[in-house]
Design a protein around this motif. Structure first.
Motif, PDB file in Angstrom:
ATOM      1  N   ASP A   9       0.680  -1.147  -0.035  1.00 45.34           N
ATOM      2  CA  ASP A   9      -0.077   0.082   0.041  1.00 45.34           C
ATOM      3  C   ASP A   9       0.984   1.096  -0.027  1.00 45.34           C
ATOM      4  N   LEU A  10       1.341   1.773  -1.155  1.00 45.65           N
ATOM      5  CA  LEU A  10       2.240   2.700  -1.274  1.00 45.65           C
ATOM      6  C   LEU A  10       1.626   4.151  -0.313  1.00 45.65           C
ATOM      7  N   GLU A  11       0.407   4.390  -0.676  1.00 48.74           N
ATOM      8  CA  GLU A  11      -0.123   5.571   0.230  1.00 48.74           C
ATOM      9  C   GLU A  11       0.243   5.403   1.597  1.00 48.74           C
ATOM     10  N   ARG A  13       2.417   3.613   3.169  1.00 50.81           N
ATOM     11  CA  ARG A  13       3.885   3.976   3.301  1.00 50.81           C
ATOM     12  C   ARG A  13       4.411   5.122   3.213  1.00 50.81           C
ATOM     13  N   LEU A  14       4.027   6.003   2.155  1.00 46.49           N
ATOM     14  CA  LEU A  14       4.216   7.274   2.122  1.00 46.49           C
ATOM     15  C   LEU A  14       3.449   8.306   3.297  1.00 46.49           C
ATOM     16  N   ILE A  15       2.513   8.008   3.654  1.00 51.61           N
ATOM     17  CA  ILE A  15       2.045   8.652   4.835  1.00 51.61           C
ATOM     18  C   ILE A  15       3.038   8.516   6.112  1.00 51.61           C
ATOM     19  N   GLU A  16       3.212   7.126   6.303  1.00 54.27           N
ATOM     20  CA  GLU A  16       4.232   6.667   7.386  1.00 54.27           C
ATOM     21  C   GLU A  16       5.669   7.686   7.392  1.00 54.27           C
ATOM     22  N   PHE A  17       6.114   7.382   6.036  1.00 53.03           N
ATOM     23  CA  PHE A  17       7.316   8.191   5.776  1.00 53.03           C
ATOM     24  C   PHE A  17       7.206   9.575   6.360  1.00 53.03           C
ATOM     25  N   ALA A  18       6.025  10.234   5.857  1.00 54.40           N
ATOM     26  CA  ALA A  18       5.740  11.617   5.973  1.00 54.40           C
ATOM     27  C   ALA A  18       5.561  12.025   7.610  1.00 54.40           C
ATOM     28  N   SER A  19       5.247  11.128   8.220  1.00 54.06           N
ATOM     29  CA  SER A  19       5.112  11.128   9.843  1.00 54.06           C
ATOM     30  C   SER A  19       6.324  10.958  10.618  1.00 54.06           C
ATOM     31  N   LYS A  20       7.192  10.081   9.888  1.00 53.13           N
ATOM     32  CA  LYS A  20       8.677  10.101  10.482  1.00 53.13           C
ATOM     33  C   LYS A  20       9.453  11.332  10.298  1.00 53.13           C
ATOM     34  N   ILE A  21       9.066  12.074   9.094  1.00 48.04           N
ATOM     35  CA  ILE A  21       9.842  13.129   8.665  1.00 48.04           C
ATOM     36  C   ILE A  21       9.412  14.066   9.455  1.00 48.04           C
ATOM     37  N   PRO A  48       6.162  13.632  -1.397  1.00 44.47           N
ATOM     38  CA  PRO A  48       5.646  12.464  -1.981  1.00 44.47           C
ATOM     39  C   PRO A  48       4.335  12.262  -1.607  1.00 44.47           C
ATOM     40  N   ALA A  49       3.886  12.096  -0.299  1.00 48.16           N
ATOM     41  CA  ALA A  49       2.822  11.532   0.229  1.00 48.16           C
ATOM     42  C   ALA A  49       1.617  12.394  -0.300  1.00 48.16           C
ATOM     43  N   LEU A  50       1.841  13.730  -0.499  1.00 47.72           N
ATOM     44  CA  LEU A  50       0.830  14.722  -1.145  1.00 47.72           C
ATOM     45  C   LEU A  50       0.751  14.466  -2.327  1.00 47.72           C
ATOM     46  N   LEU A  51       1.974  14.424  -3.332  1.00 47.48           N
ATOM     47  CA  LEU A  51       1.688  14.087  -4.721  1.00 47.48           C
ATOM     48  C   LEU A  51       0.981  12.792  -5.125  1.00 47.48           C
ATOM     49  N   TYR A  52       1.233  11.686  -4.154  1.00 45.91           N
ATOM     50  CA  TYR A  52       0.767  10.530  -4.403  1.00 45.91           C
ATOM     51  C   TYR A  52      -0.854  10.678  -4.417  1.00 45.91           C
ATOM     52  N   ILE A  70       8.060  13.518 -10.401  1.00 47.69           N
ATOM     53  CA  ILE A  70       8.274  14.595  -9.305  1.00 47.69           C
ATOM     54  C   ILE A  70       8.399  13.994  -7.859  1.00 47.69           C
ATOM     55  N   ALA A  71       7.641  13.203  -7.705  1.00 41.24           N
ATOM     56  CA  ALA A  71       7.481  12.487  -6.128  1.00 41.24           C
ATOM     57  C   ALA A  71       8.993  11.761  -6.070  1.00 41.24           C
ATOM     58  N   ILE A  72       9.473  11.300  -6.866  1.00 44.49           N
ATOM     59  CA  ILE A  72      10.939  10.356  -6.813  1.00 44.49           C
ATOM     60  C   ILE A  72      12.006  11.418  -6.698  1.00 44.49           C
ATOM     61  N   LYS A  73      11.748  12.431  -7.369  1.00 44.41           N
ATOM     62  CA  LYS A  73      12.733  13.758  -7.090  1.00 44.41           C
ATOM     63  C   LYS A  73      12.930  14.216  -5.714  1.00 44.41           C
ATOM     64  N   GLU A  74      11.606  14.410  -4.975  1.00 40.44           N
ATOM     65  CA  GLU A  74      11.320  14.939  -3.874  1.00 40.44           C
ATOM     66  C   GLU A  74      11.963  13.759  -2.716  1.00 40.44           C
ATOM     67  N   LEU A  75      11.780  12.606  -3.103  1.00 43.07           N
ATOM     68  CA  LEU A  75      12.287  11.438  -2.147  1.00 43.07           C
ATOM     69  C   LEU A  75      13.920  11.396  -2.225  1.00 43.07           C
ATOM     70  N   LYS A  76      14.355  11.759  -3.397  1.00 42.45           N
ATOM     71  CA  LYS A  76      15.881  12.004  -3.424  1.00 42.45           C
ATOM     72  C   LYS A  76      16.363  13.123  -2.669  1.00 42.45           C
ATOM     73  N   GLU A  77      15.883  13.947  -2.654  1.00 48.05           N
ATOM     74  CA  GLU A  77      16.016  15.405  -2.086  1.00 48.05           C
ATOM     75  C   GLU A  77      16.223  15.188  -0.720  1.00 48.05           C
ATOM     76  N   THR A  78      14.988  14.580  -0.175  1.00 45.59           N
ATOM     77  CA  THR A  78      14.767  14.130   1.226  1.00 45.59           C
ATOM     78  C   THR A  78      16.131  13.103   1.623  1.00 45.59           C
ATOM     79  N   ARG A  79      16.297  12.185   0.888  1.00 46.13           N
ATOM     80  CA  ARG A  79      17.495  11.344   1.303  1.00 46.13           C
ATOM     81  C   ARG A  79      18.833  12.055   1.586  1.00 46.13           C
TER      82      ARG A  79
END
Length: 100
Positions: A9-11, A13-21, A48-52, A70-79
């Motif tokens: 469930d990508l959505e 997972r992205l929400i959980e990632f955003a929560s950790k951020i 990424p969560a919002l873009l998804y 665009i979501a992938i670019k944002e994830l790379k910047e986050t990394r």
């Protein structure tokens, strides 16, 4: 019989990632560098969560692909932001960040 199919469930997972951020941002120091990284990380880490959510209403296949890129670019910047935080030990004790 139990299903061995993996739930993906990508959505969620992205929400959980955003929560950790958000948790990470709240732990950053109130300094010039900390405040700068905070602003940058909150934007790229939550995007990424919002873009998804936006991707799910894509108007075409090309629109879907464009928004996902665009979501992938944002994830790379986050990394990169997270690597900088870890390298500068901006959060003490530095939590383990699995970035690979």
């Amino acid at each position: 019989m139990m299903s061995t199919e993996r739930v993906y469930d990508l959505e969620e997972r992205l929400i959980e990632f955003a929560s950790k951020i958000v948790d990470t941002v709240e732990s950053l120091p109130n300094s010039k560098a900390g405040n700068y990284i905070t602003g940058q990380l909150i934007r790229c880490g939550l995007a990424p969560a919002l873009l998804y959510g936006e991707v799910q209403s894509a108007e075409s296949r090309n629109d879907f692909i464009h928004k996902m890129k665009i979501a992938i670019k944002e994830l790379k910047e986050t990394r990169v932001c997270l690597k900088l935080i870890a390298r500068k030990e901006m959060i003490k004790p530095t939590p383990p960040l699995n970035l690979e």
